[in-house]
Write a protein that holds these residues in place. Sequence first.
Motif, mmCIF file in Angstrom:
data_model
loop_
_atom_site.group_PDB
_atom_site.id
_atom_site.type_symbol
_atom_site.label_atom_id
_atom_site.label_comp_id
_atom_site.label_asym_id
_atom_site.label_seq_id
_atom_site.Cartn_x
_atom_site.Cartn_y
_atom_site.Cartn_z
ATOM 1 N N LEU A 30 40.450 48.442 65.549
ATOM 2 C CA LEU A 30 40.059 49.842 65.418
ATOM 3 C C LEU A 30 40.849 50.545 64.330
ATOM 4 C CD1 LEU A 30 39.764 50.828 69.198
ATOM 5 C CD2 LEU A 30 37.925 50.183 67.621
ATOM 6 N N LYS A 31 41.871 49.858 63.768
ATOM 7 C CA LYS A 31 42.724 50.459 62.747
ATOM 8 C C LYS A 31 42.297 50.002 61.355
ATOM 9 C CE LYS A 31 46.879 51.372 65.444
ATOM 10 N NZ LYS A 31 48.355 51.222 65.497
ATOM 11 N N LEU A 32 41.989 50.965 60.478
ATOM 12 C CA LEU A 32 41.599 50.649 59.112
ATOM 13 C C LEU A 32 42.810 50.123 58.357
ATOM 14 C CD1 LEU A 32 39.345 53.756 58.290
ATOM 15 C CD2 LEU A 32 38.793 51.672 59.552
ATOM 16 N N ASP A 33 42.587 49.179 57.453
ATOM 17 C CA ASP A 33 43.718 48.552 56.764
ATOM 18 C C ASP A 33 43.458 48.211 55.295
ATOM 19 O OD1 ASP A 33 41.995 46.380 57.106
ATOM 20 O OD2 ASP A 33 43.202 45.451 58.682
ATOM 21 N N LEU A 34 42.336 48.665 54.754
ATOM 22 C CA LEU A 34 42.037 48.397 53.349
ATOM 23 C C LEU A 34 41.343 49.624 52.754
ATOM 24 C CD1 LEU A 34 42.327 46.053 51.278
ATOM 25 C CD2 LEU A 34 39.972 45.398 51.846
ATOM 26 N N ALA A 35 41.892 50.127 51.634
ATOM 27 C CA ALA A 35 41.375 51.345 51.018
ATOM 28 C C ALA A 35 41.050 51.125 49.551
ATOM 29 C CB ALA A 35 42.391 52.482 51.153
ATOM 30 N N LEU A 36 40.122 51.938 49.044
ATOM 31 C CA LEU A 36 39.723 51.849 47.642
ATOM 32 C C LEU A 36 39.500 53.251 47.078
ATOM 33 C CD1 LEU A 36 38.786 50.082 45.204
ATOM 34 C CD2 LEU A 36 36.483 50.141 46.196
ATOM 35 N N ILE A 37 40.053 53.491 45.904
ATOM 36 C CA ILE A 37 39.791 54.711 45.128
ATOM 37 C C ILE A 37 39.152 54.264 43.827
ATOM 38 C CG2 ILE A 37 40.792 56.731 43.995
ATOM 39 C CD1 ILE A 37 43.212 56.405 45.883
ATOM 40 N N TYR A 38 38.055 54.914 43.444
ATOM 41 C CA TYR A 38 37.286 54.475 42.269
ATOM 42 C C TYR A 38 36.884 55.676 41.418
ATOM 43 C CZ TYR A 38 33.063 52.884 39.751
ATOM 44 O OH TYR A 38 32.116 52.617 38.791
ATOM 45 N N SER A 39 37.083 55.554 40.117
ATOM 46 C CA SER A 39 36.603 56.549 39.165
ATOM 47 C C SER A 39 35.355 56.000 38.480
ATOM 48 C CB SER A 39 37.679 56.858 38.116
ATOM 49 O OG SER A 39 37.142 57.695 37.099
ATOM 50 N N GLU A 40 34.347 56.839 38.359
ATOM 51 C CA GLU A 40 33.077 56.385 37.777
ATOM 52 C C GLU A 40 33.188 56.105 36.284
ATOM 53 O OE1 GLU A 40 30.699 59.668 39.173
ATOM 54 O OE2 GLU A 40 29.914 58.482 40.845
ATOM 55 N N VAL A 41 34.266 56.588 35.666
ATOM 56 C CA VAL A 41 34.557 56.263 34.268
ATOM 57 C C VAL A 41 36.019 55.833 34.177
ATOM 58 C CG1 VAL A 41 32.863 57.896 33.355
ATOM 59 C CG2 VAL A 41 35.225 58.644 33.704
ATOM 60 N N GLN A 42 36.338 55.095 33.131
ATOM 61 C CA GLN A 42 37.726 54.671 32.961
ATOM 62 C C GLN A 42 38.625 55.903 32.821
ATOM 63 O OE1 GLN A 42 39.236 52.803 29.244
ATOM 64 N NE2 GLN A 42 39.688 51.010 30.514
ATOM 65 N N ALA A 43 39.794 55.838 33.418
ATOM 66 C CA ALA A 43 40.709 56.975 33.433
ATOM 67 C C ALA A 43 42.020 56.633 32.752
ATOM 68 C CB ALA A 43 40.986 57.400 34.881
ATOM 69 N N ASN A 44 42.680 57.646 32.217
ATOM 70 C CA ASN A 44 44.076 57.469 31.829
ATOM 71 C C ASN A 44 44.892 57.411 33.117
ATOM 72 O OD1 ASN A 44 43.628 57.421 29.061
ATOM 73 N ND2 ASN A 44 43.752 59.647 28.882
ATOM 74 N N ALA A 45 45.952 56.635 33.111
ATOM 75 C CA ALA A 45 46.677 56.381 34.351
ATOM 76 C C ALA A 45 48.163 56.228 34.093
ATOM 77 C CB ALA A 45 46.128 55.124 35.026
#
Length: 407
Positions: A30-45
């Motif tokens: 019941l515990k989430l353990d994998l996350a994803l953040i996504y930008s629709e275009v390439q980003a400076n980072a």
Amino acid sequence: MLKLLSNQGVTAPKGFLASGIHCGLKKNNLKLDLALIYSEVQANAAGVYTKNKVKGAPIYITKEHLSNKKAQAIIVNSGNANTCNGSDGLVKAKRMAELQGKALRLKTSDILVASTGVIGVPLNIDAIKDGIPMLTERLSKEGYEDAATAIMTTDTYKKQLAFEFKIKDKVVTIGAMAKGSGMIEPNMGTMLSFITTDLNISGEMLSEALKESTKISYNRVSVDGDTSTNDMVLVLANGLASNKEIVEKNDDYYTFIDVLNTLNITLAKMIAKDGEGATKLIECIVSNCKSEKDAEILSKSVINSPLVKTAIFGSDANWGRVLCALGYSGVNINPDKVNLSFKSSVGEVEVCKDGMPLPFDEVKAKEILLKDEIQILISMNSGKYSSKAWGCDLSYDYVKINGDYRS
């Protein structure tokens, strides 16, 4: 003008999606353990990392991928730190990026990786591999809630927020999610923070801003004095706000840094308040010091003191413990000049002046220290500089939580 966007996080800025799932790294399904953040275009980072000599494998991969100051996604797992696993850890951290890159049809180098959890246990890369298709499929603007949940370990609540502000006539949005509860003395139990913005800013200026902001936010937090192996702060700026690109330290840059500081300090205080077993947030403000560095060292010495932390837990105005912590900080101080008081939402009580005790109302002091946010106000009366640090009290539950962390 800064506007708080209620109940929003990393997907608040234009072009950002997120998701979170359970893939099997945590025993409780019941515990989430994998996350994803996504930008629709390439980003400076840009990124800032732990100063611990023992580093998690994801840090090495992320630093390598950020060599060009570009990225488009961040994959984060909880339940396993992927640390002290030798070459196997590095291979698996790289594999996480490869698998996620393939699912998003991006270059491996555009994927950043972070992990948090138990140290010295091989990472179950097959569980991550099997989970990535669902993780990718569930990307959405509403996915910030699941993403923020999936990075939690012993955290008791999600830490996320978002702000809207203006650069000239353009509306810019910044969002973030963070986790941290124990093993936190960042200097940048593990402290992770992920920031997204649609601001148009060069990679060089973004990196400079993040380093500048981290110094006065996450680096002034300590829950237990243990610097984690996996501490990491990452920021993606995809430029979709369409403001004129910030390429130097001009008015637009300083507008952004002010917002970034507000966001990071708010998150830092959330992390401190949610320390493992904590019941109170402690803010130590040291003023009138010879230098800002001295003030920073002194404030952190106070919030790191187990005796101060236990006194605050017990709502005991034992101010001698505070002076003791100042004295062993390593800063050359004059104890005969120190003034000290405790403050909370119900008032303030002065307990020490010029290093000497003041008569004070013990009942009032108890009432002040029973609140869940406590300020320790210290004047060194030796200069013009000041600094703040944030920590928490030390309760019985801290020992319980860390005594059986692996189970």
